[in-house]
Scaffold this motif. Structure first.
Motif, short mmCIF file in Angstrom:
data_model
loop_
_atom_site.label_atom_id
_atom_site.label_comp_id
_atom_site.label_asym_id
_atom_site.label_seq_id
_atom_site.Cartn_x
_atom_site.Cartn_y
_atom_site.Cartn_z
N VAL A 1 0.76 -1.37 0.10
CA VAL A 1 -0.10 0.27 0.03
C VAL A 1 1.07 1.27 0.05
O VAL A 1 1.96 1.14 0.89
N PRO A 2 0.73 2.08 -0.80
CA PRO A 2 1.37 3.48 -0.88
C PRO A 2 1.30 4.12 0.56
O PRO A 2 0.30 4.11 1.15
N LYS A 3 2.54 4.54 1.17
CA LYS A 3 2.70 5.05 2.34
C LYS A 3 1.40 6.23 2.81
O LYS A 3 1.01 6.18 3.84
N GLN A 4 1.06 6.91 1.77
CA GLN A 4 0.15 8.17 1.84
C GLN A 4 -1.39 7.50 2.11
O GLN A 4 -2.03 8.58 2.56
N PRO B 1 1.46 12.39 7.52
CA PRO B 1 0.31 13.13 7.83
C PRO B 1 -0.04 14.13 6.85
O PRO B 1 -1.28 14.38 6.34
N ASP B 2 0.84 14.74 6.07
CA ASP B 2 0.60 16.02 5.37
C ASP B 2 0.23 15.42 3.75
O ASP B 2 -0.28 16.11 2.92
N GLN B 3 0.22 14.26 3.79
CA GLN B 3 -0.14 13.65 2.24
C GLN B 3 -1.42 12.85 2.29
O GLN B 3 -1.92 12.45 1.31
N PHE B 4 -1.93 12.53 3.56
CA PHE B 4 -3.18 11.57 3.63
C PHE B 4 -4.35 12.26 3.34
O PHE B 4 -4.71 13.43 3.64
N GLY B 5 -5.21 11.90 2.69
CA GLY B 5 -6.39 12.52 2.07
C GLY B 5 -7.30 13.09 3.20
O GLY B 5 -6.89 14.54 3.28
N ASP B 6 -8.27 12.51 3.87
CA ASP B 6 -9.08 13.17 4.78
C ASP B 6 -8.98 12.34 6.07
O ASP B 6 -9.99 11.45 6.24
N LEU B 7 -8.33 12.44 7.05
CA LEU B 7 -8.20 11.56 8.14
C LEU B 7 -9.33 11.77 9.16
O LEU B 7 -9.83 11.06 9.78
N ASP B 8 -9.72 13.42 9.05
CA ASP B 8 -10.87 13.88 9.78
C ASP B 8 -12.17 12.86 9.60
O ASP B 8 -13.08 12.38 10.49
N HIS B 9 -12.24 12.47 8.29
CA HIS B 9 -13.51 11.53 7.74
C HIS B 9 -13.28 10.45 8.49
O HIS B 9 -14.52 9.70 8.84
N ILE B 10 -12.23 9.72 8.47
CA ILE B 10 -12.08 8.38 9.23
C ILE B 10 -12.22 8.42 10.83
O ILE B 10 -12.78 7.73 11.20
N VAL B 11 -11.69 9.48 11.31
CA VAL B 11 -11.93 9.89 12.70
C VAL B 11 -13.50 9.88 12.87
O VAL B 11 -14.03 9.23 13.95
N GLU B 12 -14.01 10.81 12.22
CA GLU B 12 -15.68 10.99 12.23
C GLU B 12 -16.62 9.62 12.22
O GLU B 12 -17.41 9.43 12.96
N THR B 13 -15.86 8.92 11.16
CA THR B 13 -16.68 7.45 11.10
C THR B 13 -16.41 6.53 12.21
O THR B 13 -17.45 5.99 12.66
N LEU B 14 -15.26 6.50 12.75
CA LEU B 14 -14.97 5.80 13.89
C LEU B 14 -15.80 6.28 14.85
O LEU B 14 -16.34 5.57 15.80
N ASN B 15 -15.79 7.52 15.16
CA ASN B 15 -16.48 8.19 16.21
C ASN B 15 -18.09 8.10 16.25
O ASN B 15 -18.75 8.08 17.37
#
Ligand code: NAD
Length: 309
Positions: free
Chosen positions: A115-118, A152-166
């Motif tokens: 998987v690409p690192k980003q 961290p600066d290349q990942f798409g939308d971490l907030d969306h994943i955090v919101e989904t988990l929450n």
């Protein structure tokens, strides 16, 4: 979100249920055919506080998955991860985000081969669960997740994943230094899991040993030296305090760590990703870690005596 749980044992199934109940489209992917068949036929049975709930869920063997996903949560044991990633090559081609919360050090290195690192997010969790039998988990208590994108600066939308988990009540929060969090948990596991397995005791019984501090220091002082050489933040004293905080019966004192359960169930342990990882990395960096090397050998010997391949 369209989510695959790749490795749907105790933890993967628990997370899968919670994410599905929050409205996500969840597929449980697992290599244990009896487990997959039981879920397909009867639904997943979840026992909580002595009460069973049957939850219909989509489950499949890896070779039968033809869908693609927005997020793949890897929840195999550390030593099963490479094989699972090989089996999901087609799904990974679609560039999903890949989240790993499994215990042990080195999982990110395994994932980076596919998987690409980003696209990788890693973390730790203190949720827990037990696989009681095919298609059946038993859950207690609650937990939380700390996670961080590997780049961290290349990942798409971490907030969306955090919101989904929450949104599923999984209590996720971003960690400032996920590698340090992974080493901290691995330090704890490399003491409690390994010694409780070798001594056939629970966490409180380990904590009652007059020499638990020396035994702990034997592992964690080497973790400290190897982590320092590898530029990873690690605090042996803080890990020792965290371990001591588990001894009370109303904390985790009565718990038999997962490695003890694996050995009792004649299943391979994650030792090579705990003490074994630090021993090997120490060797590479010319920082001796003989205690961790010996403990790894002892657990492998116990596996061999039990006929565990
Ligand atoms: P698990 O052993 O329940 O499942 C892992 C895989 O092994 C699954 O694919 C499962 O189907 C397979 N498996 C289990 N029993 C089997 C059997 N009898 N025959 C064939 N296959 C079988 O693993 P888990 O406890 O969900 O752990 C996943 C990761 O999460 C690990 O890295 C673990 O250390 C970590 N973790 C676990 C807990 C916990 O409470 N269980 C808590 C925190 C982190």
């Amino acid at each position: 979100m369209k989510i695959a749980i790749a490795g749907a044992g105790a933890m993967g199934s628990r997370f899968g249920v919670k994410l599905q109940q929050a409205g996500n489209a969840v597929t449980l992917i697992d290599n244990w055919a009896d487990h997959v068949r039981a879920i397909q036929t009867n639904g997943l049975v979840v026992t909580k506080d002595g009460h069973d709930t049957v939850i219909p869920m989509t489950a499949a063997l890896p070779q039968d998955v033809h869908d693609t996903f927005d997020l793949i949560i890897l929840f195999t044991k550390a030593m099963q991860m490479d094989h699972m990633l090989q089996e999901l090559k087609a799904q990974l081609g679609n560039q999903p985000a890949v989240l790993v919360l499994a215990n042990g050090i080195g999982n990110v290195e395994t994932i980076e081969r596919y998987v690409p690192k980003q696209n990788i997010v890693a973390g730790t969790t203190v949720w827990s669960s037990s696989l009681t039998g095919p298609g059946h988990i038993t859950v207690t208590g609650s937990g939380s997740i700390s996670l961080q994108a590997i780049v961290p600066d290349q990942f798409g939308d971490l907030d969306h994943i955090v919101e989904t988990l929450n949104g599923a009540g999984l209590k996720a929060s971003p960690a400032p230094d996920v590698l340090a969090a992974i080493w901290k948990k691995a330090g704890l596991n490399s003491v409690l899991n390994t010694y409780c397995t070798l001594f056939d005791c629970n966490i409180a019984e380990f904590g009652a040993l007059p020499n638990w501090r020396e035994l702990t220091a034997g592992v964690l002082d080497e973790f400290q030296a190897v982590a320092t050489a590898a530029n990873v933040a690690f605090d042996a004293q803080a890990d020792t305090d965290l371990i001591a905080a588990q001894f009370a019966p109303d904390k985790n004192g009565e718990h038999y760590p997962s490695m003890h359960q694996d050995m009792a169930n004649r299943r391979p342990t994650e030792i090579d990703f705990l003490n074994g990882y630090v021993a090997q990395l120490g060797q590479k960096l010319a920082v001796p870690a003989p205690n961790n090397a010996l403990l790894t050998q002892l657990i492998h010997s116990q596996e061999a005596l039990h006929g565990i391949a």
